[in-house]
Motif scaffolding. Structure first.
Motif, PDB file in Angstrom:
ATOM      1  N   GLU A  84       0.372   7.608  -0.305  1.00  0.00           N
ATOM      2  CA  GLU A  84       0.002   7.795   1.101  1.00  0.00           C
ATOM      3  C   GLU A  84       0.995   7.087   2.027  1.00  0.00           C
ATOM      4  O   GLU A  84       1.343   7.605   3.085  1.00  0.00           O
ATOM      5  CB  GLU A  84      -1.419   7.262   1.359  1.00  0.00           C
ATOM      6  CG  GLU A  84      -2.492   8.024   0.625  1.00  0.00           C
ATOM      7  CD  GLU A  84      -2.594   9.467   1.094  1.00  0.00           C
ATOM      8  OE1 GLU A  84      -2.072  10.351   0.383  1.00  0.00           O
ATOM      9  OE2 GLU A  84      -3.177   9.714   2.136  1.00  0.00           O
ATOM     10  N   GLU A 108      -2.288   9.716   7.156  1.00  0.00           N
ATOM     11  CA  GLU A 108      -1.672   9.178   5.938  1.00  0.00           C
ATOM     12  C   GLU A 108      -1.560   7.656   6.019  1.00  0.00           C
ATOM     13  O   GLU A 108      -1.847   6.954   5.042  1.00  0.00           O
ATOM     14  CB  GLU A 108      -0.270   9.788   5.736  1.00  0.00           C
ATOM     15  CG  GLU A 108      -0.261  11.281   5.473  1.00  0.00           C
ATOM     16  CD  GLU A 108      -0.817  11.629   4.112  1.00  0.00           C
ATOM     17  OE1 GLU A 108      -2.049  11.835   4.025  1.00  0.00           O
ATOM     18  OE2 GLU A 108      -0.046  11.672   3.149  1.00  0.00           O
ATOM     19  N   GLU A 138      -7.505  15.145   3.185  1.00  0.00           N
ATOM     20  CA  GLU A 138      -6.336  15.797   2.567  1.00  0.00           C
ATOM     21  C   GLU A 138      -6.521  17.315   2.532  1.00  0.00           C
ATOM     22  O   GLU A 138      -5.576  18.068   2.731  1.00  0.00           O
ATOM     23  CB  GLU A 138      -6.093  15.267   1.152  1.00  0.00           C
ATOM     24  CG  GLU A 138      -5.898  13.772   1.036  1.00  0.00           C
ATOM     25  CD  GLU A 138      -4.632  13.260   1.699  1.00  0.00           C
ATOM     26  OE1 GLU A 138      -3.957  14.032   2.387  1.00  0.00           O
ATOM     27  OE2 GLU A 138      -4.347  12.072   1.553  1.00  0.00           O
TER      28      GLU A 138
HETATM   29 FE   LIG Z   1      -2.529  11.840   2.089  1.00  0.00          FE
END
Ligand SMILES: [Fe+2]
Length: 194
Positions: free
Chosen positions: A59, A89, A175
């Protein structure tokens, strides 16, 4: 009743008792499995730490590489999407690191330098168009479900740690949203590929 007939019945009864004991033992074993379905596959602390640390590192690289893309991004709609994705993220990396530390571990995993460099170079390149970068992404990740399976599988094994379980599930849901958004932007900018 004759003595031999009596003995025969006694023998049959003994056999029935043995069979009944075997059936009871099997039923008890089945009941145990139904009562604790996930106990056999519950994730160990080591597995959880390893997944959190690896996911965190991925991430963090995602946040850094998308930030590099944003610096050279020349398409309004892509920039609008990327700003949200990049922040998500970075937030995921921070949340995963927080959870890792709360479980008594330190973030240690580092992604291979070559992989990190390549991701930064690919997304930060001003030579490749936004449309091409989106197309590369969708080809690499055609399906969110496949990408997120290890995360959802781990969450399913964390009934004993519901905080980590639901952290993973909520990040995985973000996600899915990111993958859907990128695919939509890709279809818009690459109509020939649709
Ligand atoms: Fe991600």
């Amino acid at each position: 009743m004759s003595d031999s007939a009596f003995k025969k019945i006694e023998k049959r009864l003994a056999k029935l008792a043995t069979q009944q004991e075997a059936i009871c033992a099997r039923l008890e074993a089945l009941e145990d499995r139904v009562a604790t379905p996930s106990s056999a596959s519950a994730a160990s602390p080591e597995e959880v730490i390893q997944l959190l640390d690896g996911f965190r590192a991925g991430e963090a690289l995602g946040a850094a590489s998308i930030a590099a893309w944003l610096e050279v991004c020349s398409t309004d709609c892509v920039r609008g999407a990327l700003r949200t994705v990049q922040q998500r993220e970075a937030m995921h990396a921070a949340l995963l690191e927080d959870r890792l530390r709360a479980l008594g571990a330190e973030p240690t995993l580092e992604l291979p330098a070559a992989d990190a460099e390549q991701a930064m170079k690919d997304l930060g390149s001003s030579e490749h168009s936004d449309a091409k970068k989106l197309l590369d992404f969708t080809e690499r990740i055609p399906d969110a479900a496949l990408l997120l399976k290890p995360i959802y599988d781990m969450a399913d094994r964390l009934d004993h740690d519901q905080e980590t379980q639901w952290l993973l599930r909520s990040i995985a849901q973000d996600e899915e949203s990111t993958v859907t958004l990128i695919h939509r932007a890709c279809a818009l900018l690459n109509p020939q590929a649709a």
